[in-house]
Design an enzyme around this catalytic site. Structure first.
Site, PDB file in Angstrom:
ATOM      1  N   ASN A  86       0.859  -1.183   0.000  1.00 44.01           N
ATOM      2  CA  ASN A  86       0.000   0.000   0.000  1.00 44.01           C
ATOM      3  C   ASN A  86       0.894   1.231   0.000  1.00 44.01           C
ATOM      4  OD1 ASN A  86      -2.456  -1.513   0.224  1.00 44.01           O
ATOM      5  ND2 ASN A  86      -1.926  -1.879   2.353  1.00 44.01           N
ATOM      6  N   HIS A  99       6.570  -1.652   3.364  1.00 39.60           N
ATOM      7  CA  HIS A  99       6.474  -3.070   3.686  1.00 39.60           C
ATOM      8  C   HIS A  99       5.676  -3.798   2.616  1.00 39.60           C
ATOM      9  CE1 HIS A  99       3.075  -1.065   5.681  1.00 39.60           C
ATOM     10  NE2 HIS A  99       2.404  -2.206   5.618  1.00 39.60           N
TER      11      HIS A  99
END
Length: 113
Positions: A86, A99
């Site tokens: 994201n 991440h």
């Protein structure tokens, strides 16, 4: 970049179920798994989101992608896994440390979300 829960995991200030670590990255089990396998793969270099990565991060980003496959295979999920990243609060990023979510072990739909 401000301290995040991920930087605290890297610095061993917070416990995590770490499944992989090298000099560039760390992978650990998500505390709120969305699939039988749900790992978070983070670079040790603090980058808030993918769009903040620069040309000098190209090798690190490639390393993360290759390690994601290695880790999924090591966890027993062969070649069937999904990676999710994201980029920003409007698309669901809640921790501002780049991440990759490594997800496997169930069917996924397309489009996601």
């Amino acid at each position: 970049m401000a301290d995040t829960i991920f930087s605290k995991i890297i610095n061993r200030e917070i416990d995590a179920d770490i499944v992989y670590e090298d000099d560039q990255c760390l992978a650990f089990r998500d505390v709120n798994p969305q699939a039988p396998l749900h790992l978070l793969l983070i670079p040790k270099k603090p980058i808030e989101k993918l769009a903040d990565a620069g040309a000098d991060d190209q090798a690190l980003l490639g390393h993360l992608m290759l390690k994601a496959g290695d880790i999924a295979r090591a966890e027993g999920y062969g070649e069937a896994f999904r990676l999710v990243t994201n980029n920003g609060a409007n698309v669901g990023q809640s921790v501002f440390h780049l991440h990759l979510h490594i997800l496997a072990g169930r069917s996924f739909e397309w489009p996601p979300g």
